[in-house]
Design an enzyme around this catalytic site. Structure first.
Site, PDB file in Angstrom:
ATOM      1  N   ASP A   1      13.928  19.293 -54.815  1.00 48.47           N
ATOM      2  CA  ASP A   1      12.616  19.114 -54.238  1.00 48.47           C
ATOM      3  C   ASP A   1      12.603  19.159 -52.721  1.00 48.47           C
ATOM      4  O   ASP A   1      11.591  19.441 -52.121  1.00 48.47           O
ATOM      5  CB  ASP A   1      12.050  17.772 -54.698  1.00 48.47           C
ATOM      6  CG  ASP A   1      10.705  17.982 -55.335  1.00 48.47           C
ATOM      7  OD1 ASP A   1      10.476  19.097 -55.816  1.00 48.47           O
ATOM      8  OD2 ASP A   1       9.899  17.038 -55.330  1.00 48.47           O
TER       9      ASP A   1
ATOM     10  N   HIS B   1      49.799  39.079 -44.325  1.00 46.06           N
ATOM     11  CA  HIS B   1      50.069  37.681 -44.661  1.00 46.06           C
ATOM     12  C   HIS B   1      50.953  37.468 -45.877  1.00 46.06           C
ATOM     13  O   HIS B   1      51.639  36.459 -45.971  1.00 46.06           O
ATOM     14  CB  HIS B   1      48.770  36.874 -44.775  1.00 46.06           C
ATOM     15  CG  HIS B   1      48.059  37.002 -46.087  1.00 46.06           C
ATOM     16  ND1 HIS B   1      47.144  37.986 -46.338  1.00 46.06           N
ATOM     17  CD2 HIS B   1      48.151  36.279 -47.237  1.00 46.06           C
ATOM     18  CE1 HIS B   1      46.680  37.857 -47.564  1.00 46.06           C
ATOM     19  NE2 HIS B   1      47.285  36.828 -48.144  1.00 46.06           N
TER      20      HIS B   1
ATOM     21  N   GLU C   1      56.527  37.006 -47.649  1.00 43.31           N
ATOM     22  CA  GLU C   1      56.823  36.217 -48.826  1.00 43.31           C
ATOM     23  C   GLU C   1      57.094  37.074 -50.057  1.00 43.31           C
ATOM     24  O   GLU C   1      57.985  36.770 -50.839  1.00 43.31           O
ATOM     25  CB  GLU C   1      55.648  35.292 -49.096  1.00 43.31           C
ATOM     26  CG  GLU C   1      56.042  34.205 -50.050  1.00 43.31           C
ATOM     27  CD  GLU C   1      54.825  33.415 -50.491  1.00 43.31           C
ATOM     28  OE1 GLU C   1      53.782  33.528 -49.831  1.00 43.31           O
ATOM     29  OE2 GLU C   1      54.943  32.709 -51.484  1.00 43.31           O
ATOM     30  N   ASP C   2      56.323  38.132 -50.222  1.00 46.27           N
ATOM     31  CA  ASP C   2      56.365  38.860 -51.489  1.00 46.27           C
ATOM     32  C   ASP C   2      57.029  40.234 -51.437  1.00 46.27           C
ATOM     33  O   ASP C   2      57.140  40.897 -52.448  1.00 46.27           O
ATOM     34  CB  ASP C   2      54.934  39.054 -52.023  1.00 46.27           C
ATOM     35  CG  ASP C   2      54.343  37.749 -52.505  1.00 46.27           C
ATOM     36  OD1 ASP C   2      55.113  36.792 -52.678  1.00 46.27           O
ATOM     37  OD2 ASP C   2      53.125  37.693 -52.696  1.00 46.27           O
TER      38      ASP C   2
ATOM     39  N   ASP D   1      42.285  33.644 -46.954  1.00 42.44           N
ATOM     40  CA  ASP D   1      43.133  33.970 -48.101  1.00 42.44           C
ATOM     41  C   ASP D   1      42.649  33.195 -49.329  1.00 42.44           C
ATOM     42  O   ASP D   1      42.435  33.736 -50.406  1.00 42.44           O
ATOM     43  CB  ASP D   1      44.579  33.592 -47.741  1.00 42.44           C
ATOM     44  CG  ASP D   1      45.569  33.891 -48.850  1.00 42.44           C
ATOM     45  OD1 ASP D   1      45.328  34.848 -49.617  1.00 42.44           O
ATOM     46  OD2 ASP D   1      46.575  33.160 -48.950  1.00 42.44           O
TER      47      ASP D   1
ATOM     48  N   HIS E   1      43.779  42.961 -51.720  1.00 42.25           N
ATOM     49  CA  HIS E   1      43.704  41.544 -51.330  1.00 42.25           C
ATOM     50  C   HIS E   1      43.874  41.336 -49.820  1.00 42.25           C
ATOM     51  O   HIS E   1      42.985  40.771 -49.173  1.00 42.25           O
ATOM     52  CB  HIS E   1      44.715  40.731 -52.157  1.00 42.25           C
ATOM     53  CG  HIS E   1      44.923  39.327 -51.663  1.00 42.25           C
ATOM     54  ND1 HIS E   1      43.930  38.376 -51.666  1.00 42.25           N
ATOM     55  CD2 HIS E   1      46.021  38.717 -51.130  1.00 42.25           C
ATOM     56  CE1 HIS E   1      44.400  37.246 -51.176  1.00 42.25           C
ATOM     57  NE2 HIS E   1      45.669  37.422 -50.832  1.00 42.25           N
TER      58      HIS E   1
HETATM   59 MN    MN Z   1      47.245  36.005 -50.100  1.00 41.84          MN
END
Ligand code: MN
Length: 749
Positions: A287, A101, A105-106, A167, A76
């Site tokens: 069209d 990124h 946070e993770d 992201d 990712h």
């Molecule tokens: Mn992300």
């Protein structure tokens, strides 16, 4: 932990089948090398070192995480970084930030770690990204509040938003693995927030892709139906386009242009949107085919060359005069530059032709933000800065609630724009429908608050006057002026609305204090107690909405307590009989007489008429020197018509009492809109010659120009600003002398 920014995050998913670790490592490296290749420009050894460092840290930090699809999580951030480089054109700093990124946070990595390893810039971006995704989207107001925060981060470093968009794009591309409810939530957010943001930043490709993905999840059946129809029509479309562009290509070759011609397939979402908005079928939207001619040319020749191509295209196909758009002379605020025309093909099908230079195309596809970061183009940078400043202004005011804010802001985000000018000729972009007052607030809040009127193209207009593209506006202020309640009824921009509301609140509060004191004095004078019961008696008497409202009206002199003659007081208790409301109803005749009274004798029309609200009627577009009369209207003040206006006879015979004599006073610097039509023999470069005469040689401002050509005969119409009839006459004479031009005439509209 899962989060809105990394919706596909999940740790230690037991159900994931064990894949060969070596194969997986190989795949990670392969993707990493793909990323490196995509970082355009000259990537220095230092850049490569930084990217590798970020990559290694991210791989290590995410090593135990997998996506919902079962793939290693690191796919990712690598993909996001690659979108930043390849599809937005961002440089090393953004690529590094994108790789990292989700780490703060993770994973166990902290912002301090990032700062030690990569310095303050990358840290600011990651901090911004972490803050955005740390917020939960839920109810409307929370969503709105988040929206505001997203925009606030924009003010720090625009790359926060760009990486965030990358992201989001990757998350949308891989949304299939999420549960249905999450898909819907993320798709809605994307439509509500990220697609408009991408649009506003000029990231056309990303915006369309985000919208298409969102539609794919929100309305799977509609999406499938439209994309299937698109696929079916693809072969036909290609055949048609190649036949259509053949003569254009030959002519471009003869003129020795270096160019590329592309057929532009429409996005599913844009077709869906048009079908909804215009209530038309797929076929009717589909069209209209679009092609794009991109020319390689020097920047100083861009404009002239684009018009040359326009001239070639319209040599073969008849253009629709209403569909000529010149965003080269007046680029959109997001930086978009292009020349658009819609022409009729031999088969009777409309084709939109977009003409632009390579540079313009790059901005249109990848966005101004990326372009200016990448190319260090200072002129474009200032356009973006101006936009950021505008947002910052609105954001800094925290007094309004978030939902209001978003509604106001979204208005501005989605609406089309007009381009207007300051007296010094500086360009300003405002939403369509903006008034003179919006412009004043756009210049400065103080100027807005003290605005009493404006001169648009040197003609005095009211605050509520709606501006049009090309207008030049001079704001007239007075220190005595204060914002009024009714201003809110006609301003269009979020900033003006905001500032007016704020000023009204402040005014009201200040006045209420004065009014309250006056009321207290009068109550005491009557010998009545100053208490809630007595105040309520007054509120009832006047029908005020609240005590605040009562105080305010007293202070404004609308309610005069001293004038109350029927008050009685017993034991400090105020007794007031009910009051009949006074009715303000003047007859039509009285109003007319009042207006007429202000203009004894003939009405003088000129730029020193400060008091009279007049307008030049659009049915005959009078200009100085014309024989004119005024027609009194109730809603729009006095309208000036030419005596030979097609409507004049009817007006004069049926509404004689509303007619006032009028004549011009001086002709100084006033400018009037006049229409000129011309026709003649079609000739390459004729459009250029005519526009040149009108705009350069004669120093005239053009409002609009349209051309139509068939069977070698062309007809054109120009709306331009002139000083008076003499000025217009000499312009017409000049145009008549252009080779190929047969007739030139003034028209009413
Ligand atoms: Mn992300």
């Amino acid at each position: 932990m899962s989060s809105p920014s990394g919706p596909t995050t999940t740790k230690a998913l037991a159900a994931v089948p064990r894949v060969d670790e070596a194969t997986e490592r190989g795949e990670i490296l392969r993707r990493y090398r793909g990323l490196l290749r995509s970082v355009k420009g000259q990537r220095s050894a230092e850049d490569t070192r930084l990217i590798r460092k970020a990559f290694n840290i991210a791989v290590e930090a995410h090593k135990d995480q997998r996506r919902k699809s079962g793939e290693p999580y690191i796919y990712h951030p690598i993909a996001v970084a690659r979108i930043c480089a390849e599809e937005i054109g961002l440089g090393t700093t953004s690529v590094v930030a994108a790789l990292l990124h989700d780490t703060v946070e993770d994973t166990d990595i902290t912002l301090d770690d990032v700062k030690d390893l990569f310095g303050p810039t990358v840290t600011t971006i990651i901090d911004g990204l972490t803050k955005i995704s740390g917020l939960q989207f839920g109810t409307d107001s929370i969503q709105a509040e988040n929206f505001r925060k997203v925009l606030l981060t924009l003010a720090q470093d625009v790359r926060v938003i760009l990486v965030k968009l990358a992201d989001r794009l990757h998350n949308m591309r891989t949304l299939d693995h999420q549960p249905r409810d999450k898909q819907l939530k993320i798709a809605s957010e994307t439509l509500y927030l990220y697609a408009p943001l991408a649009h506003r930043l000029g990231l056309y490709n990303i915006k369309s892709e985000l919208e298409d993905h969102a539609l794919r999840f929100k309305e799977p059946e509609t999406y499938a139906e439209i994309s299937q129809k698109l696929k079916k029509g693809e072969a036909v479309r290609k055949r048609f386009i190649s036949r259509f562009i053949l003569p254009i290509k030959q002519a471009l070759d003869r003129e020795e242009f270096t160019y590329e011609v592309k057929g532009r397939p429409k996005s599913v979402h844009s077709i869906y949107n048009k079908m909804l908005k215009k209530h038309v079928t797929f076929e009717e939207v589909y069209d209209v085919f679009a092609i794009r001619v991109i020319i390689d040319t020097k920047q100083e020749l861009e404009k002239a060359d684009c018009w040359k191509v326009y001239s070639i295209v319209t040599d073969f196909y008849q253009p629709n005069p209403d569909r000529l758009r010149d965003w080269i002379s007046l680029p959109k605020a997001n930086g978009y530059e292009s020349l658009h025309t819609t022409v009729m093909s031999p088969g009777g099908r409309w084709v939109e032709v977009q003409i632009r230079s390579r540079r313009m195309d790059e901005i249109a596809e990848m966005g101004l933000a990326a372009h200016y970061k990448y190319k260090d183009d200072s002129e474009n940078a200032s356009a973006l800065d101006a936009w950021l400043n505008q947002i910052r202004d609105v954001l800094e005011d925290t007094s309004s609630n978030a939902v209001d804010f978003v509604n106001d802001f979204k208005l501005n985000l989605f609406s089309d724009e007009i381009t207007v000018f300051t007296p010094k000729g500086e360009m300003r972009n405002l939403p369509v429908g903006s008034t003179a007052l919006d412009f004043a607030f756009h210049i400065h809040s103080q100027v807005g608050r003290q605005c009493i009127g404006a001169k648009v193209n040197h003609k005095l207009v009211a605050l509520s006057h709606t501006l049009r593209s090309g207008d030049q506006i001079e704001v007239i202020t007075s220190k005595k002026q204060q914002p009024k309640e009714d201003w809110l009824g006609f301003v269009k921009t979020a900033k003006a609305k905001h500032r007016i509301k704020q000023a009204l609140r402040d005014q009201k509060k200040k006045l209420a204090v004065v009014g309250r004191e006056a009321m207290q004095r009068q109550l005491r004078k009557w010998g009545a107690k100053v208490d809630a019961t007595n105040i309520n008696a007054l509120i009832e008497r006047y029908g005020s909405r609240s005590a605040m409202d009562l105080y305010y009206q007293i202070a404004r002199g609308k309610h005069v307590l001293e004038d109350i003659t029927d008050a009685t007081v017993r034991n400090g208790r105020l007794q007031l009989p009910k009051l009949k409301r006074p009715i303000d109803e003047r007859t039509l005749e009285e109003v007319v007489a009042e207006i007429r009274g202000a203009t004894p004798g003939a009405l003088l029309i000129g730029d020193d008429l400060q008091k009279i609200d007049y307008q030049l009627s659009s049915c005959c577009n009078p200009i100085a020197g014309d024989d004119v009369f005024g027609f009194i209207t109730l809603s729009e003040g006095i309208k000036i018509h030419r005596v030979n206006c097609p409507n004049a006879v009817q007006l004069m015979s049926n509404f004689a009492y509303s007619i006032v004599k009028a004549r011009w006073k001086g002709k100084e610097t006033v400018e009037f809109l006049a229409g000129i039509t011309f026709s003649g023999i079609d000739d390459v470069g004729l459009v250029n010659k005519i526009t040149n005469i009108i705009s350069h040689e004669h120093n005239v401002n053009m409002r609009s120009i349209s051309f139509e050509s068939h069977d070698g005969i062309f007809e054109g119409k120009v709306m331009a600003y002139v000083h008076d009839t003499d000025h217009l006459r000499s312009l017409i004479e000049k145009l008549k002398r252009v080779r190929g031009v047969r007739s030139v005439e003034r028209v009413d509209r």
